[in-house]
Write a protein that holds these residues in place. Structure first.
Motif, short mmCIF file in Angstrom:
data_model
loop_
_atom_site.label_atom_id
_atom_site.label_comp_id
_atom_site.label_asym_id
_atom_site.label_seq_id
_atom_site.Cartn_x
_atom_site.Cartn_y
_atom_site.Cartn_z
N TYR A 80 0.83 -1.19 0.00
CA TYR A 80 0.00 0.00 0.00
C TYR A 80 0.87 1.25 0.00
CZ TYR A 80 -3.99 -2.92 1.27
OH TYR A 80 -4.98 -3.88 1.29
N TYR B 199 -10.25 5.95 1.95
CA TYR B 199 -10.35 7.39 2.02
C TYR B 199 -10.81 7.83 3.39
CZ TYR B 199 -10.13 7.29 -3.07
OH TYR B 199 -9.74 7.09 -4.38
N SER C 186 -4.87 6.97 -7.24
CA SER C 186 -4.63 6.04 -8.33
C SER C 186 -3.14 5.85 -8.51
CB SER C 186 -5.28 6.54 -9.63
OG SER C 186 -4.70 7.77 -10.04
N THR D 161 0.25 5.54 0.70
CA THR D 161 -0.74 6.40 1.32
C THR D 161 -0.41 7.87 1.09
OG1 THR D 161 -1.01 4.73 3.06
CG2 THR D 161 -1.97 6.89 3.47
N THR E 215 -8.89 0.64 -2.17
CA THR E 215 -8.58 2.02 -1.82
C THR E 215 -9.26 2.37 -0.52
OG1 THR E 215 -10.43 2.88 -3.13
CG2 THR E 215 -8.28 2.74 -4.22
N ALA F 54 -5.84 9.21 1.94
CA ALA F 54 -6.16 8.18 0.95
C ALA F 54 -5.03 7.17 0.87
CB ALA F 54 -6.42 8.80 -0.43
N ILE G 6 -3.91 3.32 -1.34
CA ILE G 6 -4.22 2.41 -2.43
C ILE G 6 -3.38 1.15 -2.32
CG2 ILE G 6 -2.55 3.45 -4.02
CD1 ILE G 6 -4.62 2.92 -6.27
#
Length: 124
Positions: free
Chosen positions: A33, A60, A71, A35, A58, A49, A51
């Motif tokens: 991940y 948030y 993204s 961030t 994802t 956020a 991903i």
């Protein structure tokens, strides 16, 4: 050594949009991940956020959900944060951060191991 370099910040009017980038290089430990965090002067860092690298998950923060979109590029070397309808409270330094995947900690934790230098977003 991991390098995370943010870019794309600047001054924007409330209601506008901008796109931040985070370029990852070096030994990234195949991050699971990555961030985005932000920090305003006098305030603690907050995760906005995250991903899953190479995946679809994802996350948030409630404060930004619906306006922020995270993204990554196809090469998985660049992270993006699209900010729509920017608000004055979005003014902050924005950082990207990550940690070694085997730690399996929450990507929204503020004690991740690797951080970029930050990019300033100012909303007027």
């Amino acid at each position: 050594q991991v390098q995370l370099v943010e870019s794309g910040g600047g001054s924007v009017q409330a209601g506008g949009s901008l796109r931040l980038s985070c370029a990852a290089s070096g030994h990234t430990y195949n991050f699971d991940y990555i961030t985005w965090f932000r920090q305003a002067p006098g305030k603690k860092r907050e995760g906005v956020a995250a991903i899953e690298v190479g995946g679809s998950q994802t996350y948030y923060a409630d404060s930004v959900k619906g306006r922020f979109t995270i993204s990554e590029d196809n090469a998985k070397t660049t992270l993006y944060l699209e900010i729509d309808n920017v608000q004055p409270e979005d003014t902050a330094i924005y950082y990207c951060a990550a940690d070694r995947p085997w730690r399996r900690c929450s990507p929204m934790r503020t004690d991740l191991a690797f951080w970029g230098q930050g990019t300033q977003v100012t909303v007027s």
